[in-house]
Design a protein around this motif. Structure first.
Motif, short mmCIF file in Angstrom:
data_model
loop_
_atom_site.label_atom_id
_atom_site.label_comp_id
_atom_site.label_asym_id
_atom_site.label_seq_id
_atom_site.Cartn_x
_atom_site.Cartn_y
_atom_site.Cartn_z
N ILE A 130 2.01 -8.47 -11.54
CA ILE A 130 1.84 -7.77 -10.69
C ILE A 130 1.53 -8.95 -9.05
CG2 ILE A 130 1.01 -5.77 -9.89
CD1 ILE A 130 -0.28 -5.06 -12.42
N ASP B 101 1.22 -1.40 0.18
CA ASP B 101 -0.14 -0.82 -0.26
C ASP B 101 0.47 1.01 0.07
OD1 ASP B 101 -2.69 -1.47 0.28
OD2 ASP B 101 -2.81 -0.95 2.01
N TYR C 159 -5.47 -2.09 0.19
CA TYR C 159 -5.56 -2.08 -1.58
C TYR C 159 -5.29 -2.47 -2.57
CZ TYR C 159 -7.01 2.62 1.64
OH TYR C 159 -7.30 3.34 2.47
N SER D 31 -7.70 -2.73 -4.76
CA SER D 31 -8.14 -1.35 -5.90
C SER D 31 -6.98 -0.96 -7.06
CB SER D 31 -8.12 0.03 -5.19
OG SER D 31 -8.91 -0.07 -4.26
N VAL D 32 -5.96 -1.39 -6.67
CA VAL D 32 -5.18 -1.98 -7.79
C VAL D 32 -5.32 -3.19 -9.00
CG1 VAL D 32 -2.63 -2.41 -8.46
CG2 VAL D 32 -3.19 -1.28 -6.00
N ARG D 33 -6.06 -4.31 -8.83
CA ARG D 33 -5.81 -5.06 -9.57
C ARG D 33 -7.31 -4.48 -10.33
NH1 ARG D 33 -7.03 -10.79 -7.50
NH2 ARG D 33 -8.44 -10.51 -5.93
N ILE E 265 -2.75 3.20 -10.15
CA ILE E 265 -1.24 2.70 -10.62
C ILE E 265 -1.46 0.99 -11.51
CG2 ILE E 265 0.68 1.15 -8.86
CD1 ILE E 265 0.80 4.51 -9.17
N GLY E 266 -2.01 0.73 -10.79
CA GLY E 266 -2.52 -0.73 -11.83
C GLY E 266 -3.29 -0.03 -12.87
N HIS F 95 -4.83 4.20 -6.30
CA HIS F 95 -4.26 3.24 -6.28
C HIS F 95 -4.55 1.93 -7.30
CE1 HIS F 95 -2.99 2.86 -1.80
NE2 HIS F 95 -2.18 1.85 -1.94
N GLY F 96 -5.95 2.41 -7.57
CA GLY F 96 -6.45 2.02 -9.30
C GLY F 96 -5.18 2.70 -10.42
N CYS G 48 0.22 -0.19 -14.81
CA CYS G 48 1.18 -0.84 -14.86
C CYS G 48 0.04 -1.72 -16.28
CB CYS G 48 0.94 -1.82 -13.57
SG CYS G 48 1.70 -1.42 -12.36
N LEU H 148 -0.06 -8.24 -4.81
CA LEU H 148 -0.13 -6.97 -4.42
C LEU H 148 0.01 -7.76 -2.73
CD1 LEU H 148 -2.97 -5.68 -6.75
CD2 LEU H 148 -0.23 -4.84 -6.44
#
Length: 468
Positions: free
Chosen positions: A402, A375, A408, A411-413, A390-391, A387-388, A394, A404
């Motif tokens: 990735i 995080d 969060y 959220s990245v996923r 950043i996903g 965070h979203g 990527c 994780l």
């Protein structure tokens, strides 16, 4: 730590506006300490009320060690027996707030030393910039620099208390996570030169918005001495807004044509990043022994300070090239299995995460790029959205997998899946689960970026991969 200038009790009282409770007012002390484990018997012990420990609980311990001076909170001084303190021949000074008094002692010491001060702040890069600047300034001046993460209302004073009359310059770092903190730190160090590396989405939880971040960073400009200089990033639109409002002299650095100190012909090599450093009077080629194009901006800020101080161009070049990466800041290593580890675990915010992912994309070449991320903390209501993003970055950057962990991770996923990344290549788990999965799936030629906020402990993943 190295001792600074000795203290008389009269100076301690003058600096802190404290109340003398007991003791011989002619006593002298060789230094100031807040750590009962490392204190010398001739130091003044300042009892700090920290988040974890209260220094007042260690007063008996330091007195038993032979210390003969203490500075305490007034509301806790009543718990100390005056008879006992007098028997021990203790100098005891009471103040309203020992943390603030520590800063007052440091401000007093900064004024009585011969040193001038460079103070560096920014959302990202300030630690690397500080180290680069210290390396440049140290080529020509007897200088002192912040060590580690001594950049808050306790750490900064501990640095400035080491100043002695032989120092010509101090290079310090100012951190913050709430309004008014930079102003207080600036009050303590009274900079001759103030540097803002950039302004990005960091500490939004305490600052509320990007406008709040900008205003908080801009507090440094008000604390630069009237005859001092602000060294500012010409490539950052929010920094430019601050520059337009300050009454201080401004020197710009950056890639912009408006910058006095510029970089051109930036090249990433197998050894780091090189560029042409364009100074007002000449141009020199600089080869940084660190990876990531974003490090060039930090180098330009350091070069601008050097130029302002009259450091010759070749000495600026030498100072920058002597710089060694801060631990956990884009440290690159290759394991015996042929796996490249990029350890950027010192800390993380959206801007530094984006810069690290961009560096991974460049460094990996034809190899697989893999992100292991924890995080990014202190983003408040903006956390899920940032965070979203950043996903999504990527996925657009061609990151193969990735890994994780944290609150969060989902959220990245989601951000990566929205950009059509295969869900099979996005794994969520604990640090230990991630390490085991990596050991099963990594192959020679892979590039692994490990990053996250300090509290996430992502350095344990990087170390496990290096030890594997």
């Amino acid at each position: 730590m190295k001792k600074g200038i000795p203290w008389t009790t009269a100076e301690i009282l003058a600096a802190t506006k404290g109340e003398p409770i007991t003791g011989n007012m002619t006593r002298c002390f060789s230094g100031v300490s807040i750590d009962s484990r490392e204190i010398s018997i001739d130091d003044l012990f300042v009892a700090i009320c920290g988040n974890v420990h209260d220094g007042h609980h260690f007063i008996e311990n330091v007195i038993a060690q032979g210390v003969r001076g203490i500075l305490v909170n007034r509301d806790k001084s009543g718990a100390l027996s005056r008879t006992w303190l007098m028997e021990k021949e203790m100098v005891c000074v009471a103040v309203d707030d020992t943390t603030r008094a520590l800063g007052d002692l440091a401000a007093f010491n900064r004024k009585r030393s011969a040193a001038s001060v460079v103070a560096i702040t920014g959302s990202t890069g300030k630690t690397s910039c500080r180290e680069m600047t210290a390396s440049v300034v140290g080529r020509c001046f007897n200088s002192l620099s912040t060590r580690g993460n001594f950049n808050n209302e306790i750490g900064l004073p501990l640095t400035l208390l080491q100043l002695d009359r032989s120092h010509q310059w101090a290079v310090v770092e100012l951190g913050m996570n709430r309004p008014g903190e930079i102003a207080r730190l600036g009050e303590i160090c009274s900079p001759d030169v103030g540097v803002i590396t950039n302004i990005g989405p960091a500490h939004l939880e305490g600052l509320g918005s990007m406008e709040g971040v900008m205003l908080a960073k801009g507090e440094i400009l008000e604390k630069i001495k009237p005859e001092g200089t602000a060294v500012l990033n010409a490539d950052d639109v929010r920094v430019l807004q601050l520059a337009a409002k300050t009454s201080r002299k401004v020197v710009f650095f950056g890639l912009s044509r408006d910058a006095l100190i510029r970089a051109s012909a930036i090249r990433e090599t197998g050894h780091g990043v090189s560029f042409n450093l364009e100074l007002p009077e000449e141009t020199v080629t600089v080869g940084l022994k660190i990876f990531g194009r974003f490090m060039v901006s930090n180098a330009l800020a350091a070069a601008a300070v050097g130029c302002l101080l009259g450091v010759p161009a070749m000495e600026i070049k030498a100072g920058l090239e002597d710089f060694k990466p801060v631990r956990g800041r884009m440290n690159l290593s290759e394991t015996s299995r042929g796996i490249h580890i990029i350890d950027d675990t010192y800390n993380a915010n959206p801007a530094s995460m984006e810069a690290a992912i961009t560096a991974l994309r460049s460094l990996k070449g034809p190899g697989r790029g893999i992100l292991v991320a924890g995080d990014m903390r202190e983003l408040g209501k903006h956390a899920e959205d940032l965070h979203g993003k950043i996903g999504a970055l990527c996925a657009r950057s061609g990151i193969a997998r990735i890994y994780l962990t944290g609150q969060y991770a989902e959220s990245v996923r989601a951000g990566a899946r929205d950009e059509n990344m295969d869900p099979k290549n996005i794994l969520i788990g604990t640090r230990e689960e991630i390490i085991e999965n990596l050991k099963d799936s990594l192959r020679s030629g892979d590039w692994v970026l490990v990053k996250g906020s300090r509290a996430m402990g992502m350095e344990k993943v990087a170390q496990a991969l290096r030890d594997w």
